[in-house]
Design a protein around this motif. Sequence first.
Motif, PDB file in Angstrom:
ATOM      1  N   ASP A 265      -0.005  96.784  93.163  1.00 34.24           N
ATOM      2  CA  ASP A 265       1.092  98.367  93.048  1.00 34.24           C
ATOM      3  C   ASP A 265       2.599  97.774  92.127  1.00 34.24           C
ATOM      4  O   ASP A 265       3.115  96.864  92.230  1.00 34.24           O
ATOM      5  CB  ASP A 265       1.619  97.951  94.455  1.00 34.24           C
ATOM      6  CG  ASP A 265       2.107  99.287  95.451  1.00 34.24           C
ATOM      7  OD1 ASP A 265       3.242  99.314  94.702  1.00 34.24           O
ATOM      8  OD2 ASP A 265       1.697  99.796  95.684  1.00 34.24           O
ATOM      9  N   PRO A 266       2.194  99.560  92.063  1.00 36.36           N
ATOM     10  CA  PRO A 266       4.230  99.913  90.874  1.00 36.36           C
ATOM     11  C   PRO A 266       5.063  99.240  91.702  1.00 36.36           C
ATOM     12  O   PRO A 266       5.810  98.640  90.301  1.00 36.36           O
ATOM     13  CB  PRO A 266       3.448 101.105  91.076  1.00 36.36           C
ATOM     14  CG  PRO A 266       2.633 101.704  91.045  1.00 36.36           C
ATOM     15  CD  PRO A 266       1.705 100.538  92.020  1.00 36.36           C
ATOM     16  N   ARG A 299       9.343 100.410 100.297  1.00 34.59           N
ATOM     17  CA  ARG A 299       7.598 101.175 100.366  1.00 34.59           C
ATOM     18  C   ARG A 299       8.083 101.860  99.636  1.00 34.59           C
ATOM     19  O   ARG A 299       6.696 102.713  99.122  1.00 34.59           O
ATOM     20  CB  ARG A 299       7.087 101.193 101.598  1.00 34.59           C
ATOM     21  CG  ARG A 299       5.610 100.956 102.008  1.00 34.59           C
ATOM     22  CD  ARG A 299       5.774 101.960 103.273  1.00 34.59           C
ATOM     23  NE  ARG A 299       6.085 101.045 104.649  1.00 34.59           N
ATOM     24  CZ  ARG A 299       6.822 101.945 105.752  1.00 34.59           C
ATOM     25  NH1 ARG A 299       6.577 102.659 105.798  1.00 34.59           N
ATOM     26  NH2 ARG A 299       6.956 101.260 106.603  1.00 34.59           N
TER      27      ARG A 299
ATOM     28  N   PHE B  35      -0.562  95.495  98.860  1.00 32.72           N
ATOM     29  CA  PHE B  35      -0.418  96.363  99.188  1.00 32.72           C
ATOM     30  C   PHE B  35       0.434  97.447  98.923  1.00 32.72           C
ATOM     31  O   PHE B  35       0.180  97.664  98.122  1.00 32.72           O
ATOM     32  CB  PHE B  35       1.146  95.634  99.028  1.00 32.72           C
ATOM     33  CG  PHE B  35       3.360  96.417  99.269  1.00 32.72           C
ATOM     34  CD1 PHE B  35       3.763  96.606  97.895  1.00 32.72           C
ATOM     35  CD2 PHE B  35       3.522  96.760 100.396  1.00 32.72           C
ATOM     36  CE1 PHE B  35       4.662  97.047  97.577  1.00 32.72           C
ATOM     37  CE2 PHE B  35       4.477  96.974  99.963  1.00 32.72           C
ATOM     38  CZ  PHE B  35       5.428  97.580  98.832  1.00 32.72           C
ATOM     39  N   LYS B  36       0.672  98.594  99.217  1.00 32.22           N
ATOM     40  CA  LYS B  36       0.499  99.902  99.244  1.00 32.22           C
ATOM     41  C   LYS B  36       2.030 100.373  99.170  1.00 32.22           C
ATOM     42  O   LYS B  36       2.382 100.424 100.192  1.00 32.22           O
ATOM     43  CB  LYS B  36      -0.179 101.129 100.075  1.00 32.22           C
ATOM     44  CG  LYS B  36      -1.711 100.069  99.696  1.00 32.22           C
ATOM     45  CD  LYS B  36      -2.732 101.570  98.620  1.00 32.22           C
ATOM     46  CE  LYS B  36      -3.738 101.220  98.246  1.00 32.22           C
ATOM     47  NZ  LYS B  36      -4.290  99.711  98.144  1.00 32.22           N
ATOM     48  N   SER B  37       2.739 101.046  98.140  1.00 30.44           N
ATOM     49  CA  SER B  37       3.991 101.682  98.427  1.00 30.44           C
ATOM     50  C   SER B  37       3.701 103.310  98.492  1.00 30.44           C
ATOM     51  O   SER B  37       2.341 103.978  97.907  1.00 30.44           O
ATOM     52  CB  SER B  37       5.084 101.056  97.489  1.00 30.44           C
ATOM     53  OG  SER B  37       4.457 101.673  96.098  1.00 30.44           O
ATOM     54  N   ASN B  38       5.178 104.089  98.190  1.00 25.55           N
ATOM     55  CA  ASN B  38       4.729 105.640  97.999  1.00 25.55           C
ATOM     56  C   ASN B  38       4.119 105.644  96.843  1.00 25.55           C
ATOM     57  O   ASN B  38       3.824 107.060  96.159  1.00 25.55           O
ATOM     58  CB  ASN B  38       6.093 105.771  98.439  1.00 25.55           C
ATOM     59  CG  ASN B  38       5.738 105.910  99.895  1.00 25.55           C
ATOM     60  OD1 ASN B  38       5.539 105.444 100.703  1.00 25.55           O
ATOM     61  ND2 ASN B  38       7.726 106.642  99.892  1.00 25.55           N
ATOM     62  N   LEU B  39       4.064 104.777  95.969  1.00 28.58           N
ATOM     63  CA  LEU B  39       4.445 105.106  94.091  1.00 28.58           C
ATOM     64  C   LEU B  39       2.624 104.813  93.968  1.00 28.58           C
ATOM     65  O   LEU B  39       2.022 104.297  92.765  1.00 28.58           O
ATOM     66  CB  LEU B  39       4.681 104.131  93.560  1.00 28.58           C
ATOM     67  CG  LEU B  39       6.038 105.463  93.337  1.00 28.58           C
ATOM     68  CD1 LEU B  39       7.387 104.737  92.231  1.00 28.58           C
ATOM     69  CD2 LEU B  39       6.078 106.801  92.843  1.00 28.58           C
ATOM     70  N   SER B  40       1.975 103.759  95.011  1.00 27.52           N
ATOM     71  CA  SER B  40       0.000 103.363  94.676  1.00 27.52           C
ATOM     72  C   SER B  40      -0.293 104.342  93.702  1.00 27.52           C
ATOM     73  O   SER B  40      -0.385 105.873  94.107  1.00 27.52           O
ATOM     74  CB  SER B  40      -0.144 102.816  95.794  1.00 27.52           C
ATOM     75  OG  SER B  40      -0.232 104.417  96.631  1.00 27.52           O
ATOM     76  N   LEU B  41      -1.402 103.790  93.428  1.00 26.82           N
ATOM     77  CA  LEU B  41      -2.415 105.029  92.582  1.00 26.82           C
ATOM     78  C   LEU B  41      -2.902 106.221  93.413  1.00 26.82           C
ATOM     79  O   LEU B  41      -3.235 106.731  93.008  1.00 26.82           O
ATOM     80  CB  LEU B  41      -3.598 104.129  92.112  1.00 26.82           C
ATOM     81  CG  LEU B  41      -2.994 103.197  89.894  1.00 26.82           C
ATOM     82  CD1 LEU B  41      -3.850 102.240  89.884  1.00 26.82           C
ATOM     83  CD2 LEU B  41      -2.223 104.112  89.807  1.00 26.82           C
ATOM     84  N   LEU B  44      -0.581 108.505  93.551  1.00 28.32           N
ATOM     85  CA  LEU B  44      -0.370 109.510  92.328  1.00 28.32           C
ATOM     86  C   LEU B  44      -1.276 110.454  91.891  1.00 28.32           C
ATOM     87  O   LEU B  44      -0.976 111.241  91.395  1.00 28.32           O
ATOM     88  CB  LEU B  44       0.037 107.912  91.340  1.00 28.32           C
ATOM     89  CG  LEU B  44       1.406 107.620  91.656  1.00 28.32           C
ATOM     90  CD1 LEU B  44       1.618 106.317  90.559  1.00 28.32           C
ATOM     91  CD2 LEU B  44       2.305 108.224  91.375  1.00 28.32           C
ATOM     92  N   TYR B  45      -2.534 109.773  92.367  1.00 25.40           N
ATOM     93  CA  TYR B  45      -4.268 110.192  92.208  1.00 25.40           C
ATOM     94  C   TYR B  45      -4.699 110.659  93.555  1.00 25.40           C
ATOM     95  O   TYR B  45      -5.708 110.015  93.201  1.00 25.40           O
ATOM     96  CB  TYR B  45      -4.704 109.756  90.911  1.00 25.40           C
ATOM     97  CG  TYR B  45      -3.387 109.645  89.841  1.00 25.40           C
ATOM     98  CD1 TYR B  45      -3.572 108.427  89.093  1.00 25.40           C
ATOM     99  CD2 TYR B  45      -2.999 110.478  88.934  1.00 25.40           C
ATOM    100  CE1 TYR B  45      -2.620 108.163  88.902  1.00 25.40           C
ATOM    101  CE2 TYR B  45      -2.782 110.112  87.478  1.00 25.40           C
ATOM    102  CZ  TYR B  45      -2.835 109.098  87.344  1.00 25.40           C
ATOM    103  OH  TYR B  45      -0.984 109.210  86.528  1.00 25.40           O
TER     104      TYR B  45
END
Lengths: 300, 208
Positions: A265-266, A299, B35-41, B44-45
């Motif tokens: 994840d970024p 998050r 893990f998925k943040s608020n900026l995961s792909l 974003l898309y």
Amino acid sequence: MAGVGNRVLAGTDRALDLLRELPRLSLSNIRSNPKAFKRNKRGRGQHGGKKHGAGNKGSGQRQNFMRLGYETGNNPFYLRVPKEPYYKGHHIRREYPPISLMQLQTLIDTGRLDTSKPIDLTALCNTKLFQLSPFENQYGFQLTDEGLDNFKGRINIEVQYAPEQVIAAIEKNGGVITTAFYDAPSLIAMRDPMKFFASGTPIPKRQMPPENAVEYYTDPKNRGYLADPDLVALERFKLAQKYGYELPDLKKDPELLPMMLERKDPRQIFFGLNPGWLVNLKDKKIFEPEDEQLLEYYRS
Amino acid sequence: MNQYENMAVSFSNFFCLRRLLISSTSCSRAYLSGFKSNLSLDKLYPTSRLDITTIPKAPESKDGKFSGYIPMDRIQVNYVRSGGPGGQNVNCVSTKTEVRFHLASADWIPEPIRVKLAERVKNQISKEGYFIVKSERTRSQQLNLADTLDKLRNLIHSVAQSLVVPEVSEETLERQRRLRERAARERLKEKRAHSMTKQGRQSPTLDS
């Protein structure tokens, strides 16, 4: 009280009497010895007055000094060396120590890199063959095209910069390459994970790239980690046409596919570990925050 | 459990910690999972399929237009040794790239372009009818291959461009005709004026 009646009191008796009569010792009734401390003499009156340390006549007393750095006419030190535009901003420029494809192939052939797992900065630093110094403006590794023609490894690799022909070489062999950005605290954690875990700090969240790097990492041509994967697929096809190879179908190998598509994840630094987690190596435990605010922070 | 929590509280005021045991055999629920943040792909898309494995369909060369796609299975690539100086390296390493294909049977190039191309590069076609493109521009095989294909693609494209007759409107044709006639008129006018100048320089005769 000793010596009743008319008898003259002795020295000690008088002293003791005094002690009884006098008030208690305090700061208001003691003083230092003379010359124990120097009084601050402002330029007023007796010893700080008159010329105020400025001497007699001349530019000194008239407070008309030459500018700082002036050397009475000869070329001053601060002007002797000219300014050169080529080094402007050199202390801000990001550096990416190189790793050639030839070196990478050697590492794969000698078994120093495990191709069955994704290769990232941590894996490269764990070989102990490459050093990274975030304190010297080094932001990760770049792949160079030395050994381009003989590269045969099938890998899922994540670096910080790779030129077009290197991307082509990796994709030609059925691999996947991504370019990702890591900020300095993340790099310090990544290059020596054991030391970082031993420090007892929770895993930080990775920061977004700086303004001048956003364009690079959102471009599918560079396989940026922030680029749209569908556009990346299109660019893979176009690059295969440019460099003259048949684009290998990653779906043909179902066992390796999950490994090949594995991505962070970024905001993530380590595979399988989330930001905010606290790793305790000694007791082999991982702690994660429960507080909603903290979870929201990590998050975001 | 409570003992550990108390210990945690004593260390820091607001950091609530929960113990999570790592097992070597089983995968814990958050381990290895995305893990998925608020900026995961996917955030974003949101409209993207998020699939880098899709291979798009090759663009077809139809209606006499070349799409730019060269099928790699229809051409042969040879690597040979380059010429020029370079010592041991140039003698041992095959960096010159040669791309050849039978031009007459290359149906990935539209027919009119193929015909014109055959005419244009007739000196580079072998006796058997194979068109050969070569490059030894760089020191790398792969970069030379890219250069060869680039050459080939540009060649086909330029041939295609030369076949395209631009559609000109009637107004443009009319305007061009008028301009041509006007130019001719002006030219004759100047010519006559010049002639008069030259005649004026001559001494007069009894006839004129």
